[in-house]
Design a protein around this motif. Structure first.
Motif, PDB file in Angstrom:
ATOM      1  N   GLY A  51      40.580 -15.154  70.372  1.00 44.51           N
ATOM      2  CA  GLY A  51      39.739 -13.970  70.489  1.00 44.51           C
ATOM      3  C   GLY A  51      39.674 -13.149  69.225  1.00 44.51           C
ATOM      4  N   LEU A  52      40.771 -13.131  68.467  1.00 45.44           N
ATOM      5  CA  LEU A  52      40.826 -12.308  67.255  1.00 45.44           C
ATOM      6  C   LEU A  52      40.206 -12.985  66.042  1.00 45.44           C
ATOM      7  N   GLU A  53      40.409 -14.283  65.916  1.00 42.75           N
ATOM      8  CA  GLU A  53      39.954 -14.989  64.717  1.00 42.75           C
ATOM      9  C   GLU A  53      38.530 -15.499  64.906  1.00 42.75           C
ATOM     10  N   TYR A  84      52.462 -17.150  65.141  1.00 46.00           N
ATOM     11  CA  TYR A  84      51.006 -16.920  65.123  1.00 46.00           C
ATOM     12  C   TYR A  84      50.353 -17.741  64.011  1.00 46.00           C
ATOM     13  N   LYS A  85      50.978 -17.752  62.847  1.00 46.81           N
ATOM     14  CA  LYS A  85      50.415 -18.475  61.708  1.00 46.81           C
ATOM     15  C   LYS A  85      50.318 -19.972  61.975  1.00 46.81           C
ATOM     16  N   HIS A  86      51.306 -20.526  62.701  1.00 47.07           N
ATOM     17  CA  HIS A  86      51.351 -21.965  62.909  1.00 47.07           C
ATOM     18  C   HIS A  86      50.534 -22.434  64.114  1.00 47.07           C
ATOM     19  N   ILE A  87      49.915 -21.503  64.826  1.00 43.45           N
ATOM     20  CA  ILE A  87      48.972 -21.901  65.883  1.00 43.45           C
ATOM     21  C   ILE A  87      47.657 -22.268  65.214  1.00 43.45           C
ATOM     22  N   ASP A  88      47.302 -23.531  65.288  1.00 42.49           N
ATOM     23  CA  ASP A  88      46.094 -24.043  64.642  1.00 42.49           C
ATOM     24  C   ASP A  88      45.008 -24.227  65.703  1.00 42.49           C
ATOM     25  N   LEU A  89      44.028 -23.342  65.700  1.00 40.28           N
ATOM     26  CA  LEU A  89      42.982 -23.377  66.714  1.00 40.28           C
ATOM     27  C   LEU A  89      42.104 -24.613  66.611  1.00 40.28           C
ATOM     28  N   ASP A  90      42.090 -25.255  65.452  1.00 35.89           N
ATOM     29  CA  ASP A  90      41.280 -26.455  65.279  1.00 35.89           C
ATOM     30  C   ASP A  90      41.953 -27.693  65.872  1.00 35.89           C
ATOM     31  N   ILE A  95      33.031  -6.099  69.626  1.00 36.47           N
ATOM     32  CA  ILE A  95      34.107  -5.108  69.666  1.00 36.47           C
ATOM     33  C   ILE A  95      35.368  -5.633  68.987  1.00 36.47           C
ATOM     34  N   THR A  96      35.602  -6.942  69.070  1.00 38.47           N
ATOM     35  CA  THR A  96      36.814  -7.493  68.468  1.00 38.47           C
ATOM     36  C   THR A  96      36.778  -7.400  66.950  1.00 38.47           C
ATOM     37  N   LEU A  97      35.615  -7.574  66.353  1.00 40.23           N
ATOM     38  CA  LEU A  97      35.496  -7.391  64.907  1.00 40.23           C
ATOM     39  C   LEU A  97      35.914  -5.980  64.506  1.00 40.23           C
ATOM     40  N   HIS A  98      35.679  -5.044  65.400  1.00 41.60           N
ATOM     41  CA  HIS A  98      36.002  -3.642  65.147  1.00 41.60           C
ATOM     42  C   HIS A  98      37.482  -3.339  65.386  1.00 41.60           C
ATOM     43  N   THR A  99      38.123  -4.066  66.294  1.00 40.41           N
ATOM     44  CA  THR A  99      39.488  -3.707  66.709  1.00 40.41           C
ATOM     45  C   THR A  99      40.559  -4.709  66.281  1.00 40.41           C
ATOM     46  N   LYS A 100      40.194  -5.813  65.630  1.00 37.34           N
ATOM     47  CA  LYS A 100      41.146  -6.908  65.387  1.00 37.34           C
ATOM     48  C   LYS A 100      42.359  -6.458  64.572  1.00 37.34           C
ATOM     49  N   HIS A 101      42.170  -5.623  63.565  1.00 34.25           N
ATOM     50  CA  HIS A 101      43.311  -5.189  62.745  1.00 34.25           C
ATOM     51  C   HIS A 101      44.241  -4.287  63.551  1.00 34.25           C
ATOM     52  N   PHE A 102      43.659  -3.473  64.414  1.00 31.78           N
ATOM     53  CA  PHE A 102      44.457  -2.625  65.304  1.00 31.78           C
ATOM     54  C   PHE A 102      45.350  -3.484  66.188  1.00 31.78           C
TER      55      PHE A 102
END
Length: 440
Positions: A437-439, A272-278, A249-256
């Motif tokens: 969750g989004l990326e 948001y850009k500077h949060i590095d999940l790795d 569902i997230t693939l469907h709603t992520k841009h929203f």
């Protein structure tokens, strides 16, 4: 370092933080939450909170409120007058329906729980309570005529602590509704009839089949009032298909969600850009340092990078006092209070006479150990609580709590001055989880 950011009971605040609401909760002894939430919400515009951090739950709540919108619009031959005939307010009817919709998902998990990995179960509310409530049940009995919320709730106080309660503030901030009122939903009809409808009813939507089954279920409920849902039920299967694996569902709603959470604009987009999940060890200080480096003239980033090292240092001093309980105040190391003289509280972008402004004015008065204790006493007195630590006979430090609540590393950290990792997170933890969750 005392952690004052993890008590969810005081984070579920949807307006300006009001510490009088927390007077029965023994937490945040220095009253910092009113400060960091102010700056954090200036970045994220109240579209997240410290407990609104799961993107699947955003999707669940969006779906449920789209169902509420259909009932209010009396689409599909639905109406609250026919669904819930009790003489209760529309607000209560909406709350009751939202709880039942949440419970249907929980029942669907319960019915198929052996097929859910820990990853899929993570973040889903009500699973622990469901195991005890439905332990020997083969069906879920739903009674739309039940007036007592306690008899339909899985979670205690589910109206506040369920999905709809936890995410109500962010959804209001995003403009989906303002209150649980007919005019409020109809005022957002353009959004519901276009973008949200496309997300839920379009041919490529992973929610379209669930939507049809929920509408059918509610149509039956209008006629029967009491419905039993078994474990091997098509509605259960549709819930599982839609929400078990959050990725679909997230693939469907992520841009929203990037659009409506404001993650593509202003300060929020930079953070948001500077949060590095790795980088699992990346902390709040590092993120805001990078944000300020990118946008060095941004006043909000300047304020946060100025005030948070000071709040963290004061908290370390408070830890130090607790650790040194039973000592005389004149036996403490006065080198640790020297940095207080150089603290800068002026020129912060805070509106005068607001509660956060008044709190900062109180913080300015902290110049030594005694004034720190006086400040702490003022904070606790406002909540009708006993201070955690105070002076006995104006000389000996006396604690009213266990000493082990404070970090025994406070002295080591005080040597570092203002260069410590930060105490408060400014909703970075929530946004990191949302980004995870989004990326995908």
């Amino acid at each position: 370092m005392i952690n004052i950011t993890e008590n969810f009971l005081i984070k579920n605040i949807f307006t300006e933080y009001d510490e009088l609401l927390t007077k029965n909760i023994n937490t945040d002894p220095l009253g910092f939450q009113i400060v960091w939430t102010y700056f954090g919400q200036k970045i994220f515009h109240n579209k997240t909170t410290s407990i609104a951090l799961d993107i699947r739950s955003y999707n669940i709540n969006l779906f449920n409120h789209y169902i509420i919108y259909q009932i209010i619009q009396e689409n599909k031959n639905l109406s609250f007058k026919k669904l819930i005939t009790n003489e209760i307010s529309l607000k209560e009817k909406i709350e009751k329906t939202l709880i039942i919709l949440e419970n249907l998902l929980t029942w669907s998990w319960f019915s198929t729980r052996d097929d859910w990995t820990e990853e899929y179960k993570s973040g889903l509310l009500g699973t622990y309570k469901a195991l005890s409530i439905w332990e020997s049940e083969q069906t879920y009995l739903i009674n739309f005529s039940e007036r007592d919320f306690n008899k339909i709730e899985i979670l205690k106080n589910q109206r506040s602590l369920g999905v709809s309660g936890r995410y109500k503030g962010p959804f209001r901030a995003m403009g989906f509704f303002k209150e649980y009122e007919e005019s409020s939903y109809k005022g957002s009809s353009e959004l519901f009839e276009n973008e949200i409808k496309e997300l839920i009813e379009s041919q490529n939507s992973p929610l379209k089949n669930l939507y049809k089954e929920v509408i059918s279920f509610l149509q039956q409920a209008q006629e029967l009032k009491v419905i039993e849902i078994g474990k091997n039920n098509i509605l259960v299967n549709r819930y599982v298909e839609s929400f078990r694996n959050p990725k679909y569902i997230t693939l469907h709603t992520k841009h929203f969600w990037k659009k409506y959470l404001g993650l593509n604009q202003d300060e929020a987009s930079i953070v948001y850009k500077h949060i590095d999940l790795d980088k699992k060890e990346q902390n709040t200080k590092q993120i805001f340092t990078k944000a300020l480096e990118e946008s060095f003239d941004n006043k909000l980033f300047q304020d946060i990078n100025q005030i948070e090292p000071q709040l963290t240092y004061i908290n370390l001093l408070f830890d130090y006092l607790i650790v040194k309980a039973e000592n005389k105040i004149n036996e403490l190391n006065n080198d640790y209070i020297l940095p207080l003289e150089n603290f800068e509280w002026n020129n912060l972008s805070i509106n005068a006479n607001t509660s956060v402004y008044l709190r900062v004015e109180e913080l300015k008065k902290i110049k030594d150990y005694k004034t720190l204790l006086e400040y702490h006493k003022i904070v606790m007195n406002k909540r009708s609580q006993m201070p955690w630590i105070e002076l006995k006979n104006d000389e000996i430090l006396k604690t009213n709590i266990a000493k082990n609540i404070a970090s025994n590393k406070s002295e080591e950290l005080l040597f570092k001055g203002l260069n410590n990792d930060w105490l408060n997170d400014y909703y970075i933890y929530s946004i990191r989880n949302i980004k995870r969750g989004l990326e995908i």
